[in-house]
Each structure stands twice: as C-alpha cells, then as structure tokens.
Design an enzyme around this catalytic site. Sequence first.
Site, PDB file in Angstrom:
ATOM      1  N   TYR A  52       0.818  -1.217   0.000  1.00  0.00           N
ATOM      2  CA  TYR A  52       0.000   0.000   0.000  1.00  0.00           C
ATOM      3  C   TYR A  52       0.855   1.272   0.000  1.00  0.00           C
ATOM      4  O   TYR A  52       0.428   2.286  -0.564  1.00  0.00           O
ATOM      5  CB  TYR A  52      -1.005  -0.021   1.170  1.00  0.00           C
ATOM      6  CG  TYR A  52      -2.170  -0.933   0.851  1.00  0.00           C
ATOM      7  CD1 TYR A  52      -3.223  -0.494   0.056  1.00  0.00           C
ATOM      8  CD2 TYR A  52      -2.191  -2.260   1.281  1.00  0.00           C
ATOM      9  CE1 TYR A  52      -4.262  -1.329  -0.290  1.00  0.00           C
ATOM     10  CE2 TYR A  52      -3.224  -3.114   0.944  1.00  0.00           C
ATOM     11  CZ  TYR A  52      -4.266  -2.640   0.158  1.00  0.00           C
ATOM     12  OH  TYR A  52      -5.304  -3.485  -0.196  1.00  0.00           O
ATOM     13  N   ARG A  55       1.545   1.921  -3.595  1.00  0.00           N
ATOM     14  CA  ARG A  55       0.361   2.420  -4.298  1.00  0.00           C
ATOM     15  C   ARG A  55       0.013   3.848  -3.861  1.00  0.00           C
ATOM     16  O   ARG A  55      -0.463   4.658  -4.655  1.00  0.00           O
ATOM     17  CB  ARG A  55      -0.813   1.462  -4.078  1.00  0.00           C
ATOM     18  CG  ARG A  55      -0.579   0.131  -4.820  1.00  0.00           C
ATOM     19  CD  ARG A  55      -1.681  -0.856  -4.589  1.00  0.00           C
ATOM     20  NE  ARG A  55      -2.975  -0.375  -5.019  1.00  0.00           N
ATOM     21  CZ  ARG A  55      -4.142  -0.824  -4.553  1.00  0.00           C
ATOM     22  NH1 ARG A  55      -4.154  -1.777  -3.644  1.00  0.00           N
ATOM     23  NH2 ARG A  55      -5.262  -0.340  -5.009  1.00  0.00           N
ATOM     24  N   HIS A 108     -14.870   1.354  -0.489  1.00  0.00           N
ATOM     25  CA  HIS A 108     -13.751   0.479  -0.122  1.00  0.00           C
ATOM     26  C   HIS A 108     -12.646   1.249   0.607  1.00  0.00           C
ATOM     27  O   HIS A 108     -11.504   0.790   0.658  1.00  0.00           O
ATOM     28  CB  HIS A 108     -13.178  -0.221  -1.363  1.00  0.00           C
ATOM     29  CG  HIS A 108     -14.106  -1.271  -1.922  1.00  0.00           C
ATOM     30  ND1 HIS A 108     -13.931  -1.848  -3.163  1.00  0.00           N
ATOM     31  CD2 HIS A 108     -15.222  -1.849  -1.392  1.00  0.00           C
ATOM     32  CE1 HIS A 108     -14.904  -2.736  -3.380  1.00  0.00           C
ATOM     33  NE2 HIS A 108     -15.700  -2.752  -2.327  1.00  0.00           N
ATOM     34  N   CYS A 119      -7.493   1.496  18.826  1.00  0.00           N
ATOM     35  CA  CYS A 119      -8.498   2.441  19.353  1.00  0.00           C
ATOM     36  C   CYS A 119      -9.601   2.768  18.346  1.00  0.00           C
ATOM     37  O   CYS A 119     -10.547   3.474  18.681  1.00  0.00           O
ATOM     38  CB  CYS A 119      -7.832   3.721  19.848  1.00  0.00           C
ATOM     39  SG  CYS A 119      -7.111   4.741  18.535  1.00  0.00           S
ATOM     40  N   CYS A 135       0.134   4.957  17.001  1.00  0.00           N
ATOM     41  CA  CYS A 135      -1.077   5.732  16.693  1.00  0.00           C
ATOM     42  C   CYS A 135      -0.978   7.083  17.416  1.00  0.00           C
ATOM     43  O   CYS A 135      -0.756   7.109  18.632  1.00  0.00           O
ATOM     44  CB  CYS A 135      -2.302   4.957  17.168  1.00  0.00           C
ATOM     45  SG  CYS A 135      -3.824   5.929  17.140  1.00  0.00           S
ATOM     46  N   ALA A 219     -12.273   5.218 -20.781  1.00  0.00           N
ATOM     47  CA  ALA A 219     -13.085   6.114 -19.942  1.00  0.00           C
ATOM     48  C   ALA A 219     -12.876   7.583 -20.290  1.00  0.00           C
ATOM     49  O   ALA A 219     -13.818   8.384 -20.177  1.00  0.00           O
ATOM     50  CB  ALA A 219     -12.748   5.872 -18.469  1.00  0.00           C
TER      51      ALA A 219
END
Length: 232
Positions: A52, A55, A108, A119, A135, A219
Amino acid sequence: MKVFALTGAGVSAESGLGTFRSVDGLWSRFDPMRLATPEGFAADPAAVHEFYNLRRRNMAAAAPNAAHFALTELETRLEARGGELFLCTQNIDDLHERAGSRRVWHMHGEIARALCLHCGTRRDWRGDLAVELACPRCGRAGGLRPDVVWFGEVPYGMEEIEAALEAADRFVAIGTSGSVYPAAGFVARAGDLGIPTMEVNLEPSDVAGLFGESLYGPATETVPALVARLLG
Ligand code: BJW
C-alpha cells in the site's frame, strides 16, 4: 435528475494507476489473499504496508484524467438544476476529489487514511505506514493499517448507498469488472427498482447482461460522452 454513478479501477487506469484483473493487473503480480485480507495483514503486516505504501506513492504522482473531470462537471451541473450525483467509488485513490468532485463515497475506503486497530481511530495519512509506528491518538504501536476494505470486511456506508440507489433516476457503472460484491450487485438492485442502467467500460463486464444500455471504450472518451448525454 438523480444519478447514481459507481466507479471502479478503470476510471483511473488512464491516470496510470493499475487495475486489478487485467492481464497485467495488480492481482496478476500480487496475491490478494496475502495483501487484501485481514488474515494476510495479521500474518505479515510489513508486506501489506509495502504494497500500500507503493500504491500511495503512485497515487500521489498521478493526476486526474478527463473521466474524473467529466464526473465533476456532471455533479456541478446536476446540482445547478436541482438534481444530484451520488458518486460511489470502489477506488481508494483520491483522483475524483483532486478533479474537484465535492461528495465522493469511498465504499472500499481510502489509501490516504489510516485506521488504528487498537483504538478504532480513522485519520488522514499521506505518508508511508510501518509496523513500528504508533497511533497519534492512543500511542500504541503495531495497530495502524490502511483504512481500506479488504475481502471479508463490510464496505463502508452500505445503508447510505442503498438509500441513494433507491432514490436514483439513473444508475451508471464506470470502469468496473463487476466481479466484486456487493458493488457488482448494484445493477441487479437498480433493475429490481426499475431504474434505467448503463455500463460504461472498456469491454463487457462480468455482469454486462444485466445493464439496459452500454458504452464501450476508454473512460477518457466514454465518460465525457456519457456526461454530455445525461446533461442533454
Ligand atoms: C477500463 C479502462 C479504461 C480498464 N476505461 N474501463 C466467495 C468467496 C469469498 C468471498 C466472496 C465470495 N462471493 C462473494 C464474496 C465476497 C467478496 C467478493 O466479492 N469476492 C469476489 C472476488 C467473489 N466481497 C467482499 O468480501 C466484500 N465484503 C463483503 O461482501 O462483505 C459482506 C457484506 C456486504 C454488504 C453488506 C453486509 C455484508 C469486500 C470487498 C473488498 C474488495 N477490496 C478490494 C481491495 C481494496 C483495497 C485496494 O484497492 O487494495 O477492492 S479488491 C479490488 O476489487 C478493490 C476494488 O475496489 C475491487 C473492484 O475492482 P474493480 O474496480 O472492478 O477493478 P477490476 O480490475 O476488477 O476491473 C477494472 C475494469 O475496468 C475492467 O472491467 C476493465 O475492462 C476496465 N477498464 N481500463 C474504462 N481505460
């Protein structure tokens, strides 16, 4: 007129972001069970972060294309006439927003957000994620993951999506293979509701037979044509 538009990876393909199921798509090179499931993340979080992070960087380097901009124009011009566009995307990129779309439903999730498994906090996160990061809210390390919906997880906002579909006058699916549920089931639901449906894709999708109309091609050409048609 209220238009429900569902977009998928095909809408961002010409911006240079890979689709999943084409011959050279992401799932031909990366194992979705290892990289896009909660079990895969539990087994090897570092591998999932690497996938990720790459990406997220590709997304930052990409730019919206004519299809994203055409959908922004559709939103603006429908609203000026008292209508509405419900833009529901399966994409985790931010190209609709960067093209100017104001209301985008990311069913998504979003790659530029992080979710803390300790948390439950969800927050914007534009940099790389790593196992050792803590975090900022709860201070615990090891629980941050991309705020995206993996196989076996429930997509975000299904109640709002169902309500928007029920209220729509038109359903269009753009650049999606129709192979991942529940999104692949929207056309059948629209059909049950008596809403006219249209598929806009490079080629017929897995659920092409369920659409009333279709428009095939890249597209960047088909979406501006679709928008011109919807705006009459
Ligand atoms: C162009 C173009 C150009 C190219 N111009 N077009 C059996 C076993 C196990 C599970 C299941 C099962 N049956 C059903 C399930 C459930 C499962 C599922 O559907 N699996 C299938 C694979 C069978 N679904 C889930 O688990 C979902 N959750 C769920 O169902 O929860 C239960 C529940 C639902 C509702 C209410 C209550 C409970 C979650 C699915 C999560 C999907 N996650 C991913 C990864 C997310 C993060 C990430 O991006 O990494 O989402 S998978 C991947 O597929 C990603 C996409 O959003 C999604 C859809 O892909 P998309 O966008 O259609 O891309 P492609 O590549 O498939 O197609 C691109 C299309 O564009 C092609 O048609 C091209 O031709 C076209 N194209 N270039 C126009 N230039």
